[in-house]
Design an enzyme around this catalytic site. Structure first.
Site, mmCIF file in Angstrom:
data_model
loop_
_atom_site.group_PDB
_atom_site.id
_atom_site.type_symbol
_atom_site.label_atom_id
_atom_site.label_comp_id
_atom_site.label_asym_id
_atom_site.label_seq_id
_atom_site.Cartn_x
_atom_site.Cartn_y
_atom_site.Cartn_z
ATOM 1 C CG ASP A 269 0.150 7.828 -15.392
ATOM 2 O OD1 ASP A 269 -0.842 7.119 -15.583
ATOM 3 O OD2 ASP A 269 1.101 7.515 -14.656
ATOM 4 C CG ASN A 277 0.600 3.301 -4.011
ATOM 5 O OD1 ASN A 277 0.415 4.176 -3.169
ATOM 6 N ND2 ASN A 277 -0.191 3.162 -5.065
ATOM 7 C CG HIS A 282 -1.600 1.193 -0.945
ATOM 8 N ND1 HIS A 282 -1.819 1.343 -2.296
ATOM 9 C CD2 HIS A 282 -1.047 -0.047 -0.796
ATOM 10 C CE1 HIS A 282 -1.457 0.242 -2.935
ATOM 11 N NE2 HIS A 282 -0.969 -0.617 -2.045
ATOM 12 C CG ASP A 286 -4.825 6.880 -0.628
ATOM 13 O OD1 ASP A 286 -4.698 6.469 -1.798
ATOM 14 O OD2 ASP A 286 -5.427 6.247 0.263
ATOM 15 C CD GLU A 312 -1.063 5.297 -11.822
ATOM 16 O OE1 GLU A 312 -0.236 4.611 -12.447
ATOM 17 O OE2 GLU A 312 -2.052 4.807 -11.224
#
Length: 394
Positions: A269, A277, A282, A286, A312
């Site tokens: 993770d 973010n 965002h 990405d 994630e």
């Protein structure tokens, strides 16, 4: 059309009487008529048989494109290999060859590999590696796109073989080498071999060419199916296996191992991803996901699988990995992720990840059990400060 002669012989001297010549002419007429009739029947039978195998081959390739396992328990391991196997078998049968090879050209036209070979004793794929053609004729046929028939008695000079030395078989004399090219699927040559001299003719090349045309149609169909399957099984953002595809593959791998061999399951993770973010947006988030996925996808060994589990969170299947080896593998990925630098408005941003490891058979044999234990180990890594690897039971 003169087909031959009727010859009558007798011991007596003297001229033949009149009925003999007309009788022989009548007999010749009937023989010629029967020859024509048998020729028409033979051509009709050949046409029927040709149509039969042609349509049968097309149906088989269309059906094979929708099967997940074209030949369960057999040597064929993929839809593409099913097409190769059917093609080689049909050529062997219709051309009456002793051995058939499908030779694929590599990106370097001077090299190739046998994707499938078949003889009356059976068939299967060749080696995965590409080998130099050298000065063999099969390389020349692929480069020039020109078919060649070698009768054997007056075949190629000894200094130049039809096939590379490692592909040769003792006793083979006659060869038919046919170039195969198309916009999709396969580029290379079809090779037929036989120990008998003067075995192959132009009509054999025509039959073989028809079969390879069907092969290219089959490969085009397979390519379409593979593209759709990949799209359904791939995470759109990262290019890794999506959750559904990963779990299906994990279940199959565990069933194959059957608790007798080890494997590792790793869950990871990205640490503080929500903060990433919120701070950078965002689109940048990405980019981070794609960067981590790239490290995982390029870093796994053959036989391993990397997937995006959701958000994630990522998962890794490590084939034949004992607990210590799985831990070392997770540590290697942890260090690699720490080294990534993401550019954002003139600054370099780094991220870290936490890992949880569970291994079969020590921590369970089922997919659900291993996932649960790897997730618990991941939770411990986050509790202990993140950016670390924890092996279940912690």
């Amino acid at each position: 059309m003169v087909e031959g002669v009727l010859l009558a012989i007798r011991d007596e001297e003297g001229a033949w009487r009149d009925p003999v010549i007309p009788a022989m002419e009548l007999a010749g007429h009937f023989v010629g008529r029967d020859i024509e009739r048998m020729r028409a029947l033979h051509q009709g039978d050949r046409y029927y048989l040709r149509e039969k195998w042609y349509h049968g081959m097309v149906r088989k390739m269309a059906d094979g494109g929708t099967d997940s396992d074209p030949v369960p328990g057999g040597d064929v391991r993929s839809r593409r290999e099913m097409v190769y196997a059917e093609t080689a078998e049909q050529v062997l049968r219709q051309v009456d060859a002793d051995r058939v090879l499908l030779v694929e050209s590599g990106e370097d036209p001077r090299k190739g590999r046998v994707v499938w070979a078949v003889s009356p004793n059976g068939g299967g794929p060749g080696s995965e590696g590409y080998e130099p053609f050298g000065d063999s004729y099969v390389g020349w046929v692929i480069r020039t796109g020109t078919q060649r028939i070698f009768p054997g008695a007056s075949g190629p000079p000894r200094s130049q073989g039809v096939l590379p030395e490692s592909w040769e078989r003792e006793g083979e004399r006659s060869f038919l080498v046919l170039p195969v090219k198309g916009s999709v699927g396969f580029r290379g040559a079809l090779v037929c071999a036989h120990p008998q001299e003067k075995r192959f003719r132009k009509e054999h090349a025509e039959i073989a060419r028809e079969i390879t045309t069907v092969m290219q149609l089959g490969l085009s169909h397979v390519e379409r199916i593979e593209s759709l399957t990949k799209k359904a099984d791939t995470d759109g953002l990262t290019g890794l296996s999506n959750r559904k595809a990963f779990l299906e593959q994990l279940a199959m791998d565990l069933a194959r191992l059957d608790g007798r061999h080890p494997c590792g399951l790793v869950m990871l993770d990205i640490d503080h991803f929500k903060r990433v973010n919120d701070t950078y947006g965002h689109p940048f988030g990405d980019e981070v996901l794609r960067g981590v996925a790239s490290v995982l996808g390029k870093g796994v060994r053959k036989g391993d699988t990397a997937g995006r589990y959701g958000g994630e969170e990522f998962v890794l299947y490590l084939h034949m990995a004992y607990t210590e080896r799985a831990r070392e593998g997770a540590e290697r990925f942890r260090r690699m992720i720490r080294q990534i630098r993401f550019a954002h408005k003139g600054k370099e941003i780094a991220v870290t990840a936490s890992f949880g490891v569970a291994c079969a058979p020590h921590h369970g044999n089922g997919a659900e059990e291993l996932l649960k234990h790897a997730d618990e180990a991941l939770y411990l890594s986050k509790q202990r400060g993140r950016d670390r690897v924890t092996v279940y039971p912690g």
